[in-house]
Scaffold this active site. Structure first.
Site, PDB file in Angstrom:
ATOM      1  N   ASP A  17      -3.531   1.658   9.000  1.00  0.00           N
ATOM      2  CA  ASP A  17      -3.769   0.883   7.784  1.00  0.00           C
ATOM      3  C   ASP A  17      -5.124   1.248   7.170  1.00  0.00           C
ATOM      4  O   ASP A  17      -5.256   1.394   5.955  1.00  0.00           O
ATOM      5  CB  ASP A  17      -3.719  -0.617   8.103  1.00  0.00           C
ATOM      6  CG  ASP A  17      -3.750  -1.471   6.842  1.00  0.00           C
ATOM      7  OD1 ASP A  17      -2.877  -1.279   5.973  1.00  0.00           O
ATOM      8  OD2 ASP A  17      -4.674  -2.295   6.713  1.00  0.00           O
ATOM      9  N   LYS A  36      -6.132   3.088   3.495  1.00  0.00           N
ATOM     10  CA  LYS A  36      -7.130   2.554   2.562  1.00  0.00           C
ATOM     11  C   LYS A  36      -8.158   3.601   2.161  1.00  0.00           C
ATOM     12  O   LYS A  36      -8.498   3.732   0.986  1.00  0.00           O
ATOM     13  CB  LYS A  36      -7.813   1.328   3.181  1.00  0.00           C
ATOM     14  CG  LYS A  36      -6.880   0.134   3.351  1.00  0.00           C
ATOM     15  CD  LYS A  36      -7.570  -1.033   4.030  1.00  0.00           C
ATOM     16  CE  LYS A  36      -6.631  -2.213   4.172  1.00  0.00           C
ATOM     17  NZ  LYS A  36      -7.264  -3.374   4.859  1.00  0.00           N
ATOM     18  N   LYS A  48       0.810  -1.228   0.000  1.00  0.00           N
ATOM     19  CA  LYS A  48       0.000   0.000   0.000  1.00  0.00           C
ATOM     20  C   LYS A  48       0.843   1.278   0.000  1.00  0.00           C
ATOM     21  O   LYS A  48       0.293   2.376  -0.130  1.00  0.00           O
ATOM     22  CB  LYS A  48      -0.911   0.039   1.223  1.00  0.00           C
ATOM     23  CG  LYS A  48      -1.843  -1.144   1.388  1.00  0.00           C
ATOM     24  CD  LYS A  48      -2.665  -0.983   2.652  1.00  0.00           C
ATOM     25  CE  LYS A  48      -3.463  -2.222   2.971  1.00  0.00           C
ATOM     26  NZ  LYS A  48      -2.600  -3.352   3.391  1.00  0.00           N
TER      27      LYS A  48
END
Length: 814
Positions: free
Chosen positions: A678, A682, A579
Site C-alpha cells: 500500500d 502511494k 488507489k
C-alpha cells in the site's frame, strides 16, 4: 375593446368553461370583449384522426365521433338549464350529423383532401364557440356568437391559409360598427376564402385569430389565457426551477416562441406587434397571477438572458465540397430546392471558407430534403465537386434569448463553457447580428441536461446542483454519507451547492432516486434495492445524463477502477478513494489524466495518499507553479505508524495490528498495509504526480514480514504473526538499543523509489511522528535544504471520508 383568447385546456370541460366565463365577465365590466375560443382540448386531434381513419377505410372513425358527440353533449348538460339544454343538444346532434356525413364521404372515396380536412377540423371551434355562447347567456351575460369565417378572409391554401389583411380588417370593422352585444364569442383557428370555403390558419391558429381581431379593432389589450402563468425562463417540464417572465419585448417573445415556447406561436405576435398593442399571457386556473406582459419597450432590467428554449426533432443537412468555394449561387440553389418541396429551414450556418453550408430542418423532412438537394446538385456530385448531402438525425436546438445579450461580452463563452463542462457536444451554432438569440444544435438526448445547465448558469448563479453516484457505502462510505447529510444545508447556504446523492451501490444492491435520496433512511432502503453490476451502474450514470454528475468510488475494488474511463468520456467527474487506478499501469493512469483534461471532467484522488491530508494537492500546486520535485521522504501508512508507535514488546505484535484494524486504520486486508504494497502504491502515485514515468515494478519494497505471514487468509496471517513474535520483538529491541524508532519510510529521489522499515534517529522530521499520523517531506528547487512538510492524521474512516468530501467539493466547484 378587449380581446381575450382561451385555449383548449381553458375550455376542455364544463368546469373550465365556467372559469373562463368568470374571467370574461370581470373583463366586460371595463368595456366590450371579444372572446376567441379554441376547440375543447383534444378535439382537433380526434377529428383529424377520424378523418384519416375514414380515408384509410377504417370504420373506427364512427366510434371516435360518437365519443366526441357525447363529450360535447355532457358539457352542455352540465352548463345549461333544461330548456336551453334541449335546444343545444339538438344543435350538437345536428352538427355531428354533418361531421358523420363528411367522414362517410371520405370513407367512400378513400381520400382526405386538404380542403375536406380543413372543413372537418373547423367543427371543433364551431362546436365549442356555440356551446360557450349558450353558457354565457345562461349566466346572464350579454353574449352573441360571430362566425369567424365572416371576419377572417384568406387565400385558398387549405391547411395553412394566408390572411388577406385588408379584407379582414374591413370585415372586422363592420362587425364593430354593428355590434349589438357587449361580449362576442368567436371561434378561433378558422377563416374562409373568397368563395366562402372554410380554411384553417395552421398551428396556433386560434391565437392568430385573436391577434388579427385585436389589430383590426386597435384593441387596448390582447390577452391569451392558457394553463401556465405566462412565458417561463425555461420549459417547466424540464427545469423545475423555471420561473415566469413578468415583462418581455415583442422581439424576445418572437424568438422564444419560434424556438419551442408553447405559450405563443410566432404568427400570433406579428399583427399586434405592428400596432403596438400589449399582449398579456395569463393563466385561466390562476387568474390573479401576473403572467407575462409582452410590450414594444418593456422596462429595462438587469437580466442579460430572458429565457431558454428548444426545438426537438431536428436534422442537420450538410452540403460541402471544394467546388462550392468562390462559386456564386450555391446557397440560392440549395434554398430554392428546399422551398420547392415546401421544406422549412429552421437554422442556417456556413463556414467562412465557403466549403460547407449546413441547414437544420424538421426530422420528418429529412428524406425528401436529401432527395431534392441531391437531385439539384446531381451534376456537381457526379463530378466530385461536392459531396452527396449528409443528414444527421436525432438532434435539437437549444437557444438563449435576450435583448441585453448584445451589450454583454462573454455570453457565448459562458454558454459553451457550461455545456462543455457537462459533456454536451455542440454540432452547429447560429447567432444573428442583432445578438438576441444564440442557437446551438446538440443531441436530442442532451436537451434536458443542457437546458438545466444553462438555466443554472444564467438564472441561478447562486445555486449549482451536484449529483453524486456513490459506490461503496462501507466503513468510509457510510461516514461520508453522514457528513453529506450534516452539511447539505451548509453547502447550499455558504457555497451555493445543492448536493444530491442520486445513487448508492454496493456489491449486492443499488439504490437510485433521481430527485435525491434521503440520507437518513438509505441503509434500510439499500437493503431492499435490486442488484446492479458495475457495468450496469456505470451505464445508469451515463443514461441518467444529469448535470454536474460525480462518481464517487469509496472501495478498494480493482473492477471499479475499470469504469472510470467510460465515465470521464461522458464528462462525469470521478472522485476516487480507490488507489487501484492511479497506481495501475502508467499508460492507464496517463489515459485517465488525459481523458479528464479532454472532456473537462475532474479526476481527483487526494485520499489515495494521506487520507484527508493535502498531499497531492500541495504537490500539484508546486509543479503547476514551475517548481521541480527533487526528493520526497515520507511516512505514508497511518496503519504502520500506529502499529510501530504502539508496539513496545509488552503485548504481541499481532494484538497491536488487530487493534489498528478494529479502530479502522487498516485496509480490509491488513496485509496490504504491513507488506508495504500500500505504501508502494502511494509513493508511486506521488512520483507520477511529480512528473515521473514509473511503474509499480520500479519500486523496491524492503519488507519486514516473514514470507509465511503473507500466505493463506487474514486469520492465517494473524496466526503466523503470533508465531513470529520473536522476529518483531528483535526489530523493536534493535531500534531501542540504538536510541531510535521504527518507521516504515517511503523515499523518492532521482527517478528511484524505495519503501521499507527503517530506524529513525532523534532530530529527524520523522522521529516524533505519533499515533496514526502521516508526514511527507518535499525537497524541491524552492525547498532545497529545508523541506516543505505536510503532516497530520493519515488514517481513519472519519478522516478519510472528509478527504473524499473535500474532493467532491473541488469537483463541484470547477
Amino acid at each position: 375593446m378587449q380581446v381575450l383568447k382561451f385555449g383548449g385546456t381553458s375550455v376542455a370541460s364544463a368546469e373550465n368553461i365556467r372559469k373562463s366565463l368568470a374571467i370574461v365577465a370581470m373583463a366586460s365590466a371595463h368595456g366590450p370583449v371579444i372572446m376567441v375560443v379554441s376547440a375543447l382540448g383534444g378535439t382537433t386531434d380526434l377529428l383529424i384522426g377520424a378523418g384519416r381513419a375514414a380515408a384509410a377505410g377504417n370504420a373506427g372513425y364512427r366510434d371516435t365521433l360518437a365519443l366526441l358527440a357525447e363529450r360535447h353533449a355532457a358539457a352542455a348538460r352540465e352548463l345549461l338549464a333544461d330548456a336551453a339544454q334541449h335546444e343545444k343538444l339538438a344543435a350538437i346532434a345536428a352538427q355531428f350529423g354533418e361531421i358523420q356525413t363528411l367522414c362517410d364521404g371520405v370513407f367512400a372515396l378513400g381520400e382526405l383532401s386538404h380542403r375536406t380536412l380543413d372543413r372537418l377540423m373547423s367543427y371543433g371551434e364551431l362546436l365549442s364557440s356555440r356551446l360557450i355562447t349558450a353558457a354565457a347567456k345562461a349566466q346572464g351575460l350579454a353574449a352573441g356568437w360571430v362566425d369567424a369565417r365572416q371576419l377572417i378572409r384568406t387565400n385558398s391554401r387549405f391547411g395553412t391559409a394566408e390572411v388577406d389583411m385588408a379584407t379582414t380588417t374591413r370585415q372586422v370593422a363592420e362587425l364593430r360598427d354593428s355590434a349589438a352585444h357587449h361580449i362576442w364569442v368567436v371561434p378561433g383557428f378558422i377563416g374562409a376564402d373568397a368563395q366562402g370555403c372554410t380554411t384553417t390558419l395552421g398551428r396556433g391558429g386560434s391565437d392568430y385569430t385573436a391577434a388579427l381581431l385585436a389589430a383590426a379593432l386597435d384593441a387596448e389589450v390582447l390577452e391569451i389565457w392558457t394553463d401556465v402563468s405566462g412565458m417561463m425562463t425555461a420549459d417547466p417540464r424540464l427545469v423545475r426551477s423555471a420561473r415566469p417572465i413578468p415583462r418581455i419585448s415583442y422581439q424576445e417573445a418572437m424568438e422564444l416562441s419560434h424556438f419551442g415556447a408553447k405559450v405563443l406561436y410566432p404568427p400570433t405576435i406579428q399583427p399586434v406587434m405592428k400596432r403596438g398593442i400589449p399582449l398579456w399571457i395569463k393563466n385561466t386556473f390562476a387568474p390573479y397571477d401576473y403572467g407575462t406582459l409582452v410590450e414594444v419597450e418593456p422596462p429595462r432590467t438587469a437580466a442579460v438572458v430572458q429565457g431558454i428554449s428548444s426545438i426537438g426533432n431536428l436534422a442537420l443537412l450538410n452540403l460541402e465540397g471544394s467546388g462550392m468555394v468562390g462559386v456564386p449561387g450555391f446557397s440560392q440553389r440549395l434554398f430554392a430546392a428546399l422551398a420547392r418541396e415546401r421544406i422549412n429551414v429552421v437554422l442556417i450556418t456556413q463556414s467562412s471558407s465557403e466549403h460547407s453550408i449546413c441547414v437544420g430542418v424538421n426530422e420528418q423532412d429529412t428524406t425528401p430534403a436529401q432527395a431534392v438537394v441531391d437531385e439539384e446538385f446531381a451534376t456537381e456530385i457526379a463530378a466530385g465537386r461536392i459531396e452527396p448531402l449528409r443528414p444527421e438525425r436525432g438532434l435539437a436546438i437549444v437557444a438563449l434569448v435576450g435583448e441585453n445579450m448584445k451589450d454583454h461580452p462573454g455570453i457565448s463563452g459562458k454558454l459553451f463553457g457550461a455545456l462543455g463542462q457537462n459533456g454536451v457536444n455542440i454540432r452547429a451554432i447560429a447567432q444573428g447580428a442583432s445578438e438576441k438569440n444564440i442557437s446551438t444544435v446538440i443531441r436530442a438526448a442532451d436537451v434536458q441536461k443542457a437546458i438545466n445547465v444553462l438555466h443554472e448558469a444564467f438564472f441561478e448563479a447562486t445555486v449549482k446542483q451536484v449529483n453524486l453516484f456513490i459506490l461503496g457505502p462501507g466503513n468510509v462510505g457510510s461516514k461520508l454519507l453522514e457528513q453529506l447529510a450534516r452539511q447539505q444545508q451548509h453547502l447550499l447556504d455558504k457555497l451555493g451547492l445543492q448536493v444530491r446523492v442520486v445513487a448508492i451501490a454496493n456489491s449486492r444492491h443499488c439504490l437510485v432516486n433521481e430527485n435525491g435520496l434521503d440520507l437518513t433512511a438509505w441503509p434500510d432502503e439499500l437493503a431492499q434495492a435490486p442488484a446492479l453490476s458495475l457495468a450496469e451502474f456505470a451505464q445508469l450514470i451515463i443514461a441518467r445524463n444529469l448535470r454536474n454528475s460525480i462518481f464517487v468510488d469509496v472501495t478498494a475494488n480493482p473492477a471499479a477502477a475499470d469504469i472510470y474511463a467510460g465515465l470521464l468520456e461522458k464528462s462525469v467527474a470521478v472522485v476516487a478513494c480507490n488507489k487501484v487506478a492511479a497506481s495501475s499501469d502508467y499508460a492507464h493512469y496517463a489515459r485517465l489524466k488525459s481523458l479528464s483534461k479532454e472532456f473537462n471532467a475532474s479526476y481527483l484522488f487526494e485520499t489515495n495518499v494521506g487520507a484527508a491530508l493535502p498531499v497531492i494537492g500541495t504537490l500539484n500546486d508546486l509543479t503547476r507553479s514551475g517548481d521541480v520535485v527533487r526528493r520526497m521522504e515520507a511516512v505514508l501508512s497511518g496503519t504502520l505508524n500506529f502499529v510501530f508507535n504502539n508496539y513496545d514488546g509488552s503485548r504481541p505484535f499481532a494484538e497491536v495490528v488487530r487493534q489498528a484494524q478494529a479502530e479502522g486504520y487498516t485496509e480490509p486486508d491488513p496485509r496490504l498495509d504491513l507488506s508495504g504494497s500500500d505504501v508502494a502504491r502511494k509513493i508511486l502515485i506521488l512520483a507520477r504526480e511529480a512528473g515521473q514515468v514509473m511503474e509499480m515494478s520500479d519500486i523496491k519494497v524492503n519488507g519486514f514480514l516473514p514470507p509465511a505471514c503473507l500466505e493463506g487468509d487474514v486469520e492465517a496471517f494473524y496466526t503466523q504473526m503470533a508465531a513470529h513474535e520473536s522476529q518483531f520483538r528483535a526489530l523493536y529491541d534493535a531500534a531501542t538499543k540504538a536510541g531510535k524508532r521504527l518507521k516504515f519510510v517511503a523515499r523518492y529521489a532521482d527517478g528511484h523509489a524505495t519503501v521499507g522499515l527503517q530506524q529513525v534517529a532523534p532530530g529527524h522530521d520523522l522521529y516524533d511522528l505519533r499515533g496514526k499520523d502521516n508526514v511527507v517531506l518535499f525537497y524541491t528547487d524552492r525547498y532545497l535544504d529545508q523541506p516543505l512538510v505536510v503532516k497530520g492524521a493519515g488514517a481513519g474512516a472519519e478522516v478519510t471520508a472528509s478527504g473524499v468530501f473535500a474532493d467532491i467539493i473541488r469537483a463541484a466547484r470547477l
